[in-house]
Design a protein around this motif. Structure first.
Motif: not given
Length: 89
Positions: A62, A65-67
């Motif tokens: 996660e 993904r956020l990065n």
């Protein structure tokens, strides 16, 4: 929640061990009425560690993904896996 005094751990180890295996839950050990430690079966411990490792992997994915790292749909992953299998035939 199961709580036992430390004297029970010393004097009734077999029963405490059996209780931990049968219940699958940790047994909290007290010393002079104060929290002191936790006893659990190896199976329960290993399952708990497995759950923590799995959760760490989910958090890492996660965070990636956020990065902004590339993500794949289930279909894209299926195609990539099929290509890998074909390459090794």
């Amino acid at each position: 929640m199961k709580i036992r005094p430390s004297s029970a751990l010393r004097n009734e180890y077999t029963q405490i061990s059996l209780l931990a295996k049968e219940s699958g839950e940790p047994i909290f050990i007290t010393n002079k009425g104060e929290d002191d430690g936790v006893f659990m079966s190896m199976e329960a411990y290993e399952e708990r560690e497995k759950m923590f490792r799995h959760r760490d992997q989910i958090y890492a994915a996660e965070l990636s993904r956020l990065n902004g790292e590339k993500t794949y749909t289930a279909e894209e992953m299926h195609e990539r896996m099929e290509a890998l299998f074909r390459a090794h035939e």
